[in-house]
Design an enzyme around this catalytic site. Structure first.
Site, mmCIF file in Angstrom:
data_model
loop_
_atom_site.group_PDB
_atom_site.id
_atom_site.type_symbol
_atom_site.label_atom_id
_atom_site.label_comp_id
_atom_site.label_asym_id
_atom_site.label_seq_id
_atom_site.Cartn_x
_atom_site.Cartn_y
_atom_site.Cartn_z
ATOM 1 N N GLU A 1 -39.819 27.919 33.081
ATOM 2 C CA GLU A 1 -39.255 27.488 31.810
ATOM 3 C C GLU A 1 -39.757 28.414 30.705
ATOM 4 O O GLU A 1 -40.958 28.628 30.584
ATOM 5 C CB GLU A 1 -39.676 26.050 31.504
ATOM 6 C CG GLU A 1 -38.925 25.439 30.345
ATOM 7 C CD GLU A 1 -39.251 23.960 30.154
ATOM 8 O OE1 GLU A 1 -38.347 23.189 29.844
ATOM 9 O OE2 GLU A 1 -40.424 23.594 30.337
ATOM 10 N N ASN B 1 -41.425 20.832 37.622
ATOM 11 C CA ASN B 1 -40.606 21.282 38.739
ATOM 12 C C ASN B 1 -40.313 20.113 39.678
ATOM 13 O O ASN B 1 -41.193 19.323 40.009
ATOM 14 C CB ASN B 1 -41.352 22.370 39.527
ATOM 15 C CG ASN B 1 -41.959 23.416 38.634
ATOM 16 O OD1 ASN B 1 -41.278 24.048 37.843
ATOM 17 N ND2 ASN B 1 -43.268 23.598 38.760
ATOM 18 N N GLU C 1 -38.176 16.588 26.379
ATOM 19 C CA GLU C 1 -39.590 16.479 26.030
ATOM 20 C C GLU C 1 -39.918 15.243 25.213
ATOM 21 O O GLU C 1 -40.941 14.592 25.444
ATOM 22 C CB GLU C 1 -40.035 17.747 25.302
ATOM 23 C CG GLU C 1 -39.867 19.018 26.124
ATOM 24 C CD GLU C 1 -40.616 18.979 27.456
ATOM 25 O OE1 GLU C 1 -41.503 18.123 27.630
ATOM 26 O OE2 GLU C 1 -40.311 19.804 28.326
ATOM 27 N N HIS D 1 -46.033 11.915 32.055
ATOM 28 C CA HIS D 1 -45.027 12.720 31.361
ATOM 29 C C HIS D 1 -44.206 13.519 32.365
ATOM 30 O O HIS D 1 -42.960 13.513 32.331
ATOM 31 C CB HIS D 1 -45.742 13.650 30.378
ATOM 32 C CG HIS D 1 -44.854 14.585 29.622
ATOM 33 N ND1 HIS D 1 -44.596 14.448 28.272
ATOM 34 C CD2 HIS D 1 -44.152 15.681 30.006
ATOM 35 C CE1 HIS D 1 -43.784 15.407 27.870
ATOM 36 N NE2 HIS D 1 -43.504 16.182 28.908
ATOM 37 N N GLU D 2 -44.881 14.212 33.273
ATOM 38 C CA GLU D 2 -44.146 15.029 34.244
ATOM 39 C C GLU D 2 -43.355 14.163 35.214
ATOM 40 O O GLU D 2 -42.248 14.536 35.634
ATOM 41 C CB GLU D 2 -45.116 15.937 35.008
ATOM 42 C CG GLU D 2 -45.976 16.822 34.126
ATOM 43 C CD GLU D 2 -45.192 17.591 33.080
ATOM 44 O OE1 GLU D 2 -44.070 18.049 33.373
ATOM 45 O OE2 GLU D 2 -45.699 17.737 31.944
ATOM 46 N N HIS E 1 -40.118 13.134 33.718
ATOM 47 C CA HIS E 1 -39.154 14.243 33.746
ATOM 48 C C HIS E 1 -38.307 14.251 35.019
ATOM 49 O O HIS E 1 -37.220 14.842 35.023
ATOM 50 C CB HIS E 1 -39.884 15.579 33.651
ATOM 51 C CG HIS E 1 -40.092 16.082 32.267
ATOM 52 N ND1 HIS E 1 -39.083 16.171 31.334
ATOM 53 C CD2 HIS E 1 -41.215 16.560 31.644
ATOM 54 C CE1 HIS E 1 -39.564 16.674 30.210
ATOM 55 N NE2 HIS E 1 -40.852 16.913 30.370
ATOM 56 N N GLY F 1 -49.885 22.430 29.662
ATOM 57 C CA GLY F 1 -50.508 21.299 30.318
ATOM 58 C C GLY F 1 -49.975 21.092 31.720
ATOM 59 O O GLY F 1 -50.733 20.871 32.663
ATOM 60 N N ALA F 2 -48.650 21.182 31.865
ATOM 61 C CA ALA F 2 -48.029 20.965 33.174
ATOM 62 C C ALA F 2 -46.560 21.361 33.092
ATOM 63 O O ALA F 2 -46.037 21.650 32.009
ATOM 64 C CB ALA F 2 -48.164 19.506 33.610
#
Length: 858
Positions: free
Chosen positions: A127, A281, A334, A311-312, A315, A277-278
Site C-alpha cells: 500500500e 493483507n 481507515e 484494526h487490521e 479491515h 503499525g501494521a
C-alpha cells in the site's frame, strides 16, 4: 520520484477499458542479496479491440515481454514504471519476466539480515502503489483479480501468503549467487486467492517461528491462525495473548457485521524494519516488531497493540472484502477500521477505557492535523498516487473515526449495524464509493445523510465550542448559550450532539453533579434548561466526548481545571479537559508555562496510561518549543527535577513510574541530572520496581551522549552487548544525539550522503538528531536541509524522502530565522512537487505555531 505516478483520470480510463481475471506470479528468491526474479502471466480482457493501455512495473530490468504470443521489445515499451501494451485483443495473455530489486525502505519486497544470526527475512508492503515493485500489475484498487502465487526459496524458511501455506516441494540446492550457496531450496505453490485488490496481496518469507492455532467461525468453518516473528525475537512473542485478542475480535466483528469472516485463514507476522503499525493483507497481516516487547513498555503501548490487532482484523471486511474504488475514499477503509477497532477493544477485551485513549491520543492527532495548512476533507480530492501517499494522516484515520462515532450516534447503533451488514452483502468482493455506504445507512435509519455528509465528510476544518452566559448576583445562570465558530479558511458550521457536564468540588474532588444533552446546529444555540441553575466550578462542553470539536473554558472553569484536574475520577472527562487545555495553549490563549505548571502539579495522579503518555509528550513540546528561548533553560531544569521526583514517588513497578523515569531520561539537561543518569546506568542508584533492561539502558546512554558525558566508545560497547536490530537503531539514535555540530555533521553525512541506509536507521537517526540542549548546534543544517531537498525528492523513494524531511527538519530552532528560510524555499520552489511542498508547508506551520505560543509565554 519521476515516472512513478498515476493519476485518477488515467486509472478511471484504464478501469473503463480493462477487466483482469488472473495473475500467475512465480518469485525466485534464491538470486542473491540484491535481486529476485519475477515471472508473471496476466490474463485480462478489454472492451475495445485494438486499444492500447499499460501495465505498471518498477524493475531493475525486463528480460521478456510476450503479449498474446508476440514478443515485445522492452527497450521500446518499458519506461517510467510502465509497460505499454499495444493492439490489445478482446482476451489477452501477457507474460513478463523481470529482475526486481529488494528494498530496505519498507516498500515492495523488503529484505532484512538479522545481525543476531545472519538469517534473511523478507516481507512485502504494497500500500499504496508498491506491488509493482514485485510483479507487473494493473496497480489500482478497482482492478481486482485472483492471484496464483508460487515462491522458490530456502527450504528451511516459512513462506506465508494470502492463502494457507502449502507443503513445500524440494527443488535442489541454491547456487553460488545466493545468500547461503548450497543450501536446500524448495517451491511453495499456493491456491488461488479470492478476487482482491493487488495492494493487499502479500509474501512473507524467512525462518520465522511462532505458534499456530484455530477458531471456529460463525458459519462453522475452522479458521487456522498463526502468529510469527524472527527466530531471535520469538522468545519475546506472547503469541497466546495475541491469538486470544484475535479470537475476541473475530467473535465481536462477525456478530457486529452479521457476516462471517470471508477468507480461508488468518496469520499475523511481526516484521523487521516495518514502517507503520501494521498492514491488512488478506489473511496475512504484517505488524511492526515494536509490538514484540523485549523490554518493559507502557500500558499505553500494550493497549495500542490490541487496538492495532482489532484494526487490521476489521479491515478484512472493510477494505479487503469491500474495497474503495479510488483512494479518495481511503477513509472508508481507515476511519471505519479505527472506529470499529476502538469499539471492539472497549467492549470485547480487558481494555475497557479505550475511548479515553481515543480521546487523548487519536483526537489530539486529528485536531493538530486539521489545523495545518494541508488539512483536507475526510473524503479527500486525490488527484494521483502522490496525493494519497501524503493522506495517511490524522484526518483519514482519527478525524474520520471521530466523525463515524458521531454518525453512529446520529443514526443509532442498531441501524448502523444493519446498514453495514447490508453493505457487505451487497458489495462483497467489489469496489465502492461513499454513496454506497450512505445508501444502506439511509435505508436502515430513515435519515437523509446528504447534508450530514457535506458538513462532516466533504469540508475541512475543526469548530470551536464555547459557553456564553450571564449570571445573577447569586451565581445562577440568567442566560446560557453554546456558540460554535470556524476559521476563515474553513467556515463550515456543523451539527454537534453534545453533553454539557457540571462539575463541582465535593470533599476536595471534582465530581459531576449534573448534565444536559444539547444539539448545537448553528453558530449560537440557547440552552433553556440551564437558565436558573447554579454555575458549577467547572463546566465541560462535550462531556463524554461525543462530537469532534475544540473546546474553550470560561474563566472559572479554566482556573478549576488548572487547579483540580487530577481530582476527577472519570478518565474520559480528564482526557477531554487535558485536551482542551492543550488546544488553548497551542492557540496562544494560555501561557505555556501555566500549562507546564498544571502538568507538573497534576500528572502524578494520572493513571490512564495513554493520557499520561500524551500529556508528557505535550509537556516536552511546551518546554522545548513553546516557552520563549530565554526561559527554556530554567523551565527545562524545573521539568526534569519534577519528573525525577515523580518517578521516585510513583508506586514501584507501576506504569506511572516507568513513564516518569523514561521522561526524566529524555529531559535530563543539567549537570545534576546527568550525574543521576550516570549513577543509574552504573547501578550506583537503584529505583525500586524499575530494573534497567536493555532498552532503558539505551535511553540513559542517549541522555549521556546528548549531555556530552558519553560518545562513540560507550555506544560501541553497548552495541557489542546488544547485537540486534533494536540495538543498531538505538545506537543510531545515540550517535545522532551528539551535542556538537561536528557530531551532527557526521550523522548528516552518513544519512544524506550514503546510499542504502535502512529505513528505521534513518528514522532513529532523525530522532536523535533533533535532540539538543543547545539548539544552536543545528543552525548550520538549516541551509544544508533546504539545499538537499530537490536531490532527496528526485533520488529517494517516497517513504525515505518523508523520513529524511520530517526527521531532519531543524524544528527545535523554531525561530524567525528558520521561519524565513522555510518560507523562502517555498517561494523559490513554487513548481516543486505538490507532495513535497505539503511536507515543507507543514513544517513551516509548526514553526509559526511555536512562534505564536512563544509570544504568549509569561
Amino acid at each position: 520520484m519521476p515516472g512513478t505516478n498515476l493519476t485518477r483520470e488515467e486509472a478511471r480510463e484504464r478501469a473503463g477499458l480493462i477487466s483482469v481475471s488472473e495473475y500467475h506470479i512465480k518469485l525466485d528468491l534464491n538470486q542473491g542479496a540484491k535481486q529476485f526474479i519475477s515471472d508473471t502471466k496476466v490474463l485480462f480482457s478489454v472492451n475495445s479491440v485494438g486499444a492500447e493501455s499499460f501495465i505498471d512495473l518498477i524493475a531493475d530490468s525486463v528480460e521478456e515481454i510476450t503479449l498474446n504470443g508476440v514478443a515485445l521489445d522492452a527497450n521500446e515499451v518499458f519506461a517510467d514504471s510502465r509497460i505499454r501494451l499495444p493492439e490489445l485483443a478482446a482476451e489477452n495473455e501477457l507474460h513478463i519476466v523481470s529482475r526486481q530489486a529488494y528494498t530496505n525502505t519498507g516498500e515492495g519486497l523488503h529484505r532484512f539480515v538479522d545481525p543476531a544470526d545472519d538469517e534473511v527475512y523478507l516481507y512485502t508492503q504494497f500500500e499504496v502503489p508498491d506491488s509493482r515493485r514485485v510483479f507487473p500489475v494493473f496497480e489500482q484498487p478497482d482492478l481486482k483479480a485472483r492471484f496464483f502465487f508460487t515462491v522458490e526459496a530456502p527450504a528451511h524458511w516459512l513462506v506465508v501468503s494470502n492463502q494457507p501455506t502449502p507443503e513445500p516441494e524440494a527443488i535442489g540446492v541454491a547456487g553460488a549467487q545466493s545468500h547461503k550457496p548450497g543450501e536446500a531450496i524448495a517451491r511453495w505453490v499456493f491456491e488461488p486467492t479470492p478476487i482482491m485488490s493487488s495492494y493487499i496481496t502479500a509474501i512473507i518469507a524467512g525462518p520465522y517461528e511462532g505458534e499456530r492455532g484455530s477458531l471456529t467461525s460463525s458459519d462453522g468453518r475452522e479458521i487456522p491462525l498463526g502468529v510469527f516473528a524472527r527466530k531471535s525475537l520469538v522468545e519475546y512473542l506472547d503469541a497466546d495473548y495475541i491469538m486470544e485478542k484475535t479470537r475476541q475480535g473475530f467473535e465481536f466483528f462477525e456478530k457486529e457485521f452479521d457476516y462471517p469472516y470471508p477468507f480461508a485463514k488468518y496469520d499475523q507476522v511481526f516484521c523487521p524494519e516495518f514502517n507503520m503499525g501494521a498492514m491488512e493483507n488478506i489473511g496475512a497481516v504484517t505488524h511492526t516488531e515494536a509490538y514484540v516487547f523485549r523490554s518493559k513498555v507502557t500500558d499505553a503501548m500494550r493497549e495500542r497493540r490490541v487496538v492495532t490487532i482489532e484494526h487490521e482484523l476489521a479491515h478484512m471486511w472493510f477494505g479487503d472484502l469491500v474495497t474503495m474504488r479510488w483512494w479518495n475514499d481511503l477513509w472508508l477503509n481507515e476511519s471505519f477500521a479505527e472506529y470499529t477497532s476502538t469499539v471492539c477493544t472497549a467492549e470485547a477485551t480487558e481494555w475497557q477505557d479505550a475511548w479515553t485513549t481515543f480521546a487523548s491520543l487519536e483526537k489530539s492527532w486529528a485536531y493538530r492535523q486539521d489545523q495545518l495548512p494541508s488539512t483536507h476533507p475526510i473524503v479527500a480530492k486525490i488527484r494521483d498516487l502522490e496525493d494519497v501517499l501524503a493522506n495517511f494522516d490524522g484526518i483519514t484515520y482519527a478525524k474520520g473515526a471521530s466523525v463515524l462515532k458521531a454518525l453512529v450516534a446520529y443514526v443509532g447503533r442498531d441501524n448502523f449495524r444493519r446498514g453495514v451488514a447490508r453493505y457487505f452483502k451487497k458489495h462483497a468482493y467489489k469496489n465502492t464509493e461513499l454513496v454506497d455506504l450512505l445508501t444502506e445507512l439511509e435505508a436502515e435509519s430513515g435519515r437523509d445523510l446528504k447534508a450530514w455528509s457535506k458538513a462532516w465528510l466533504e469540508t475541512a476544518g475543526v469548530n470551536t465550542l464555547r459557553a456564553d452566559f450571564e449570571l445573577d448576583s447569586d451565581g445562577n445562570y440568567t442566560s446560557f448559550a453554546v456558540t460554535q465558530s470556524a476559521t476563515e479558511d474553513y467556515p463550515t458550521i456543523r451539527p454537534h450532539s453534545i453533553v454539557i457536564g457540571f462539575y463541582n468540588l465535593v470533599d476536595g474532588k471534582l465530581t459531576r453533579t449534573d448534565s444536559v444533552a444539547a444539539d448545537v446546529v448553528s453558530e449560537r444555540v440557547e440552552i433553556a434548561e440551564l437558565v436558573g441553575k447554579q454555575q458549577p466550578d467547572l463546566l465541560l462542553l462535550n462531556d463524554d466526548d461525543l462530537t469532534y470539536a475544540k473546546l474553550r473554558f470560561d474563566e472559572r472553569s479554566l482556573q478549576t481545571a488548572l487547579k483540580a484536574v487530577s481530582t476527577l475520577d472519570d478518565s474520559l472527562a480528564r482526557a477531554v479537559i487535558w485536551g482542551a487545555l492543550w488546544d488553548t495553549t497551542r492557540d496562544g490563549e494560555l501561557a505555556p508555562q501555566l500549562f507546564i505548571d498544571a502538568v507538573l502539579e497534576h500528572i502524578g495522579g494520572e493513571d490512564q496510561s495513554s493520557t499520561l503518555r500524551v500529556v508528557l509528550s505535550q509537556l516536552r513540546t511546551a518546554a522545548t518549543l513553546y516557552v520563549k528561548p530565554e526561559n527554556r533553560a530554567s523551565v527545562a531544569e524545573r521539568v526534569a527535577d519534577r519528573l525525577w521526583v515523580l518517578a521516585k514517588e510513583a508506586p514501584a513497578g507501576s506504569d506511572r513510574q516507568f513513564q516518569f523515569f523514561t521522561a526524566f531520561a529524555g529531559a535530563a539537561v543539567s549537570a545534576a541530572h546527568l550525574d543521576t543518569v550516570e549513577a543509574l546506568l552504573a547501578g550506583e542508584i537503584e529505583l525500586a520496581g524499575m530494573p534497567l533492561d536493555t532498552d532503558m539502558k539505551w535511553n540513559l546512554l542517549q541522555a549521556l551522549v546528548a549531555g556530552g558525558r558519553a560518545g562513540e566508545a560507550e555506544i560501541a560497547e553497548m552495541l557489542a552487548s546488544d547485537k540486534t536490530a533494536n540495538g543498531e537503531q538505538a545506537a543510531a539514535a545515540s550517535r545522532a544525539a551528539a551535542p556538537t555540530t561536528a557530531g551532527k555533521e557526521k550523522v548528516w553525512h552518513d544519512i544524506f550522503e550514503t546510499a542504502g541506509v535502512a529505513n528505521l536507521i534513518i528514522r532513529s537517526s532523525g530522532t536523535g538528531f533533533k535532540r539538543a540542549s543547545d539548539v544552536e548546534v543545528l543552525r548550520p543544517f538549516v541551509a544544508k536541509f533546504f539545499d538537499s531537498l530537490s536531490t532527496v525528492w528526485e533520488t529517494r523513494s517516497y517513504q525515505i524522502a518523508e523520513e529524511l524531511i520530517t526527521g531532519f527538519f531543524p524544528l527545535p530552532l523554531a525561530d524567525e530565522e528558520l521561519r524565513d528560510a522555510t518560507a523562502a524555499w517555498l517561494t523559490a520552489n513554487a513548481d516543486a512537487a505538490p507532495t513535497l511542498r505539503r511536507l515543507i508547508t507543514e513544517e513551516l506551520a509548526d514553526v509559526e505555531r511555536a512562534l505564536l505560543v512563544q509570544r504568549a509565554d509569561v
